[in-house]
Every structure is written in structure tokens, then in C-alpha cells.
Scaffold this motif. Structure first.
Motif, PDB file in Angstrom:
ATOM      1  N   GLU A 103       0.825  -1.210   0.000  1.00  0.00           N
ATOM      2  CA  GLU A 103       0.000   0.000   0.000  1.00  0.00           C
ATOM      3  C   GLU A 103       0.856   1.255   0.000  1.00  0.00           C
ATOM      4  O   GLU A 103       0.583   2.208  -0.746  1.00  0.00           O
ATOM      5  N   LEU A 104       1.894   1.266   0.816  1.00  0.00           N
ATOM      6  CA  LEU A 104       2.760   2.439   0.895  1.00  0.00           C
ATOM      7  C   LEU A 104       3.452   2.725  -0.432  1.00  0.00           C
ATOM      8  O   LEU A 104       3.505   3.875  -0.893  1.00  0.00           O
ATOM      9  N   LEU A 105       3.989   1.680  -1.045  1.00  0.00           N
ATOM     10  CA  LEU A 105       4.727   1.877  -2.287  1.00  0.00           C
ATOM     11  C   LEU A 105       3.811   2.209  -3.456  1.00  0.00           C
ATOM     12  O   LEU A 105       4.230   2.859  -4.425  1.00  0.00           O
ATOM     13  N   GLN A 106       2.547   1.790  -3.381  1.00  0.00           N
ATOM     14  CA  GLN A 106       1.582   2.198  -4.397  1.00  0.00           C
ATOM     15  C   GLN A 106       1.273   3.690  -4.267  1.00  0.00           C
ATOM     16  O   GLN A 106       1.091   4.382  -5.267  1.00  0.00           O
ATOM     17  N   ARG A 107       1.231   4.159  -3.028  1.00  0.00           N
ATOM     18  CA  ARG A 107       0.991   5.589  -2.798  1.00  0.00           C
ATOM     19  C   ARG A 107       2.158   6.426  -3.293  1.00  0.00           C
ATOM     20  O   ARG A 107       1.968   7.489  -3.889  1.00  0.00           O
ATOM     21  N   ASN A 108       3.377   5.926  -3.044  1.00  0.00           N
ATOM     22  CA  ASN A 108       4.557   6.707  -3.427  1.00  0.00           C
ATOM     23  C   ASN A 108       5.776   5.788  -3.493  1.00  0.00           C
ATOM     24  O   ASN A 108       6.173   5.210  -2.493  1.00  0.00           O
ATOM     25  N   LYS A 109       6.371   5.699  -4.672  1.00  0.00           N
ATOM     26  CA  LYS A 109       7.544   4.838  -4.863  1.00  0.00           C
ATOM     27  C   LYS A 109       8.783   5.399  -4.178  1.00  0.00           C
ATOM     28  O   LYS A 109       9.807   4.707  -4.091  1.00  0.00           O
ATOM     29  N   ASN A 120       8.168   4.907  22.301  1.00  0.00           N
ATOM     30  CA  ASN A 120       7.819   5.831  23.389  1.00  0.00           C
ATOM     31  C   ASN A 120       8.168   7.280  23.081  1.00  0.00           C
ATOM     32  O   ASN A 120       8.422   8.085  23.983  1.00  0.00           O
ATOM     33  N   THR A 121       8.188   7.611  21.787  1.00  0.00           N
ATOM     34  CA  THR A 121       8.304   8.997  21.335  1.00  0.00           C
ATOM     35  C   THR A 121       7.271   9.197  20.232  1.00  0.00           C
ATOM     36  O   THR A 121       6.545   8.282  19.870  1.00  0.00           O
ATOM     37  N   ASN A 122       7.245  10.397  19.653  1.00  0.00           N
ATOM     38  CA  ASN A 122       6.331  10.677  18.542  1.00  0.00           C
ATOM     39  C   ASN A 122       6.917  10.308  17.186  1.00  0.00           C
ATOM     40  O   ASN A 122       6.270  10.494  16.158  1.00  0.00           O
ATOM     41  N   VAL A 123       8.154   9.810  17.167  1.00  0.00           N
ATOM     42  CA  VAL A 123       8.801   9.478  15.896  1.00  0.00           C
ATOM     43  C   VAL A 123       8.298   8.124  15.423  1.00  0.00           C
ATOM     44  O   VAL A 123       8.683   7.076  15.946  1.00  0.00           O
ATOM     45  N   ASN A 124       7.438   8.155  14.402  1.00  0.00           N
ATOM     46  CA  ASN A 124       6.791   6.951  13.873  1.00  0.00           C
ATOM     47  C   ASN A 124       6.227   7.309  12.500  1.00  0.00           C
ATOM     48  O   ASN A 124       5.036   7.584  12.367  1.00  0.00           O
ATOM     49  N   TYR A 125       7.100   7.293  11.480  1.00  0.00           N
ATOM     50  CA  TYR A 125       6.726   7.853  10.179  1.00  0.00           C
ATOM     51  C   TYR A 125       7.346   7.078   9.019  1.00  0.00           C
ATOM     52  O   TYR A 125       8.416   6.476   9.169  1.00  0.00           O
ATOM     53  N   PRO A 126       6.720   7.186   7.843  1.00  0.00           N
ATOM     54  CA  PRO A 126       7.390   6.708   6.634  1.00  0.00           C
ATOM     55  C   PRO A 126       8.574   7.614   6.328  1.00  0.00           C
ATOM     56  O   PRO A 126       8.576   8.798   6.682  1.00  0.00           O
ATOM     57  N   VAL A 127       9.577   7.039   5.674  1.00  0.00           N
ATOM     58  CA  VAL A 127      10.776   7.787   5.302  1.00  0.00           C
ATOM     59  C   VAL A 127      10.874   7.782   3.786  1.00  0.00           C
ATOM     60  O   VAL A 127      10.863   6.708   3.163  1.00  0.00           O
ATOM     61  N   LEU A 128      10.978   8.965   3.209  1.00  0.00           N
ATOM     62  CA  LEU A 128      11.015   9.091   1.759  1.00  0.00           C
ATOM     63  C   LEU A 128      12.382   9.590   1.304  1.00  0.00           C
ATOM     64  O   LEU A 128      13.191  10.033   2.107  1.00  0.00           O
ATOM     65  N   GLN A 129      12.613   9.528  -0.010  1.00  0.00           N
ATOM     66  CA  GLN A 129      13.812  10.140  -0.590  1.00  0.00           C
ATOM     67  C   GLN A 129      13.440  10.724  -1.937  1.00  0.00           C
ATOM     68  O   GLN A 129      12.994  10.010  -2.835  1.00  0.00           O
ATOM     69  N   GLY A 130      13.611  12.033  -2.066  1.00  0.00           N
ATOM     70  CA  GLY A 130      13.262  12.717  -3.302  1.00  0.00           C
ATOM     71  C   GLY A 130      14.468  12.949  -4.190  1.00  0.00           C
ATOM     72  O   GLY A 130      15.609  12.638  -3.835  1.00  0.00           O
ATOM     73  N   GLU A 131      14.205  13.538  -5.349  1.00  0.00           N
ATOM     74  CA  GLU A 131      15.294  13.847  -6.284  1.00  0.00           C
ATOM     75  C   GLU A 131      16.246  14.872  -5.684  1.00  0.00           C
ATOM     76  O   GLU A 131      17.456  14.836  -5.939  1.00  0.00           O
ATOM     77  N   THR A 132      15.691  15.797  -4.893  1.00  0.00           N
ATOM     78  CA  THR A 132      16.507  16.783  -4.191  1.00  0.00           C
ATOM     79  C   THR A 132      16.050  16.820  -2.736  1.00  0.00           C
ATOM     80  O   THR A 132      15.025  16.238  -2.376  1.00  0.00           O
ATOM     81  N   ASN A 133      16.782  17.549  -1.905  1.00  0.00           N
ATOM     82  CA  ASN A 133      16.408  17.664  -0.499  1.00  0.00           C
ATOM     83  C   ASN A 133      15.273  18.663  -0.283  1.00  0.00           C
ATOM     84  O   ASN A 133      14.855  18.872   0.858  1.00  0.00           O
ATOM     85  N   ASP A 134      14.772  19.236  -1.374  1.00  0.00           N
ATOM     86  CA  ASP A 134      13.612  20.121  -1.285  1.00  0.00           C
ATOM     87  C   ASP A 134      12.313  19.406  -1.626  1.00  0.00           C
ATOM     88  O   ASP A 134      11.226  19.934  -1.394  1.00  0.00           O
TER      89      ASP A 134
END
Length: 289
Positions: free
Chosen positions: A100-106, A116-130
Motif C-alpha cells: 500500500e505504501l509503495l503504491q501511494r509513493n515509490k 515511546n516517542t512521537n517518531v513513527n513515520y514513513p521515510v522518503l527520498q526525493g530527487e533533491t532535499n527540497d
């Protein structure tokens, strides 16, 4: 929190039911103490949760604000159920739906979790850091952006140093918790970072360094030739002390966010964690917190 902001911005005011229970993706919308509100008993429309938050959108602050929090207190049955669920949750890995995740965004490369923190996220990598600095996983504009890997990393999590960026949001979301790793007690209580990979395995990293460094530091380099020198530079200005064998470091993840002074300061809160284990089966194994 990012979803709260998005829905409030769209509708102006919302009432969210079942704060503390898991959503359809298996992730809690927000935390609640298991001995306080009843967030598991089914109520309206047969949905779990006898509690909720009333939220409004603030045009000045450009964020949602909580107007009221309400709920029915737990009875004995609900308390026992919620305590059991919390114990099981602390010992369990996340179950990520990678198809499901990869269908949303490769561009999704991983999922990051610090228990026990709020860090719980998908990690992406774009063409640039912007690409994802102010964009969510679905390419919608979002001030909080996404958690993303430096575009300079050619082989994330196989490179010796994988750099991961996230905003330091005032509401506690994204990489806000990273700044707390300059405190020894916080680091002692949150020693591990887990990286979930699309092949279905999990890698465990141990936090060994927390400090504030320049945004131009060599510790942001992703092409490391002299790994020993890199590790020596890494520990030189650490605000915390964690024992580890520097000669045995296989790879590092570098988590970076702005300091409380903002991006204009030229300084960044940074955490370095070293690979402890890889190839963990999240279905068969229990998590070490």
C-alpha cells in the motif's frame, strides 16, 4: 498530528473520537493513558472509543488547536483490556503494509520508529532535499513536510552514513523529539531506533551520540572513505555518553533537525545511531525497548 492539522484546515472544526485506539493502519492517532479514558469500548457507529477531542483551525497560528478533551473514565474491564494492549504493543513491532505504501509513493524507502516517542513515520527520498521538505507522502503541500533521506545517499541504509532529515515541529511531531537526545536521561530511556525496510525486515540502531553541530559539518557527508575518522569526529562533541566499540561500527544513521533557534541559526540538533541488528523478523520477534 499532521492529519489533525490537515482535517482541521479543511473543515474548520472537527471532533475526533477514540483518541488512543489504533486506526486502520495499526497506528494510534494519539496516545492516552490506559488507566484514564476508555478508548477501546465501542460506541458511536460501533467504533471504538468513549472519548474524543474537539479541535479548531487557527488561521493565525496556521495549525489546529485543542479546544476541549472529554471522555468516559475506564471501568475495571476496560482498564484491564487497555493495560494488556499497551503491554503487548510495547513488545510488538509495527506491521507495515508495504504494498500500500509503495503504491501511494515509490519514493518510500523505509519506516522509522523510536519507541515511546512521537517518531513513527514513513521515510522518503526525493530527487533533491527540497522535494519533501514541505510535502507529505501524497505530494500535498504540508508545512511539516515528511521525514526524508538526503538525496546524496546513493544506497540508503547500506551507505556507511545515511542522513535523515525532519522538521522540529512545535506541536511535538516529526523530529521534535530529536532535540531531547542532548539530555543523558532521555537518551538512556530511548536507546534504540528501528528502521523498517520494504523487504519486510527491521534493523535496530543504537543511539550513541546526541549533539548540536553546524549545518556544514562533515558529519553530513554520505560518501565516507575513512570510517574510523568519521566515528571519532562523531563522538568528539557528543552531549551524552554511551559505551560502544568504535572499531566495530558497521553503519550509521544520522538524524537531523533544526534547533529551537530555527534554521537561520546554522546549527542543527543531530543524533547518530549505529547498526546493532538487521534482518529482524517483525512477526516472529519481540521488540527490545
Amino acid at each position: 498530528k499532521c492529519r489533525e492539522h490537515a482535517i482541521c484546515q479543511k473543515y474548520g472544526a472537527v471532533f475526533i473520537i477514540g483518541i488512543g485506539c489504533k486506526l486502520s493502519d495499526g497506528k494510534k492517532h494519539d496516545g492516552r493513558a490506559p488507566d484514564y479514558d476508555d478508548y477501546t469500548t465501542k460506541g458511536l457507529n460501533n467504533l471504538p472509543g468513549l472519548n474524543g477531542d474537539l479541535l479548531l483551525w487557527d488561521n493565525v497560528l496556521q495549525r489546529s488547536i485543542e479546544l476541549s478533551s472529554m471522555g468516559i473514565r475506564v471501568d475495571k474491564e476496560a482498564l484491564q483490556r487497555q493495560l494488556k494492549e499497551e503491554k503487548e504493543e510495547k513488545e510488538s513491532y509495527l506491521q507495515i503494509n508495504w504494498d500500500e505504501l509503495l503504491q501511494r509513493n515509490k519514493d518510500v524507502k523505509a519506516w522509522i520508529q523510536i519507541p515511546n516517542t512521537n517518531v513513527n513515520y514513513p521515510v522518503l527520498q526525493g530527487e533533491t532535499n527540497d522535494t519533501y521538505i514541505h510535502s507529505d507522502i501524497d505530494h500535498n503541500e504540508l508545512s511539516a513536510g515528511s521525514i526524508f533521506i538526503a538525496s546524496e545517499n546513493e544506497d540508503p541504509f547500506n551507505d556507511f552514513n545515511t542522513v535523515i532529515y525532519g522538521h522540529n515541529m512545535k506541536n511535538g511531531s516529526m523530529f521534535n523529539n530529536i532535540k531531547s537526545y542532548t539530555d543523558q536521561s532521555f537518551a538512556d530511556e530511548h536507546p534504540y531506533i528501528y528502521i523498517y525496510l520494504p523487504d519486510g525486515t527491521v534493523s535496530q540502531y543504537k543511539v550513541v551520540v546526541g549533539h548540536i553541530i553546524s549545518e556544514t559539518s562533515v558529519l553530513y557527508n554520505t560518501h565516507i572513505v575513512d570510517t574510523a575518522s568519521f566515528v571519532q569526529e562523531m563522538v568528539k562533541t557528543s552531549s551524552i555518553k554511551v559505551d560502544f566499540d568504535q572499531s566495530q561500527v558497521q553503519s550509521v544513521i544520522t538524524l537531523s533537525t533544526c534547533t529551537s533557534a530555527g534554521s537561520e541559526s546554522g546549527k542543527r540538533n543531530v543524533v547518530h545511531a549505529i547498526l546493532q541488528r538487521k534482518g529482524i523478523d517483525p512477526v516472529k520477534e519481540k521488540m527490545e525497548n
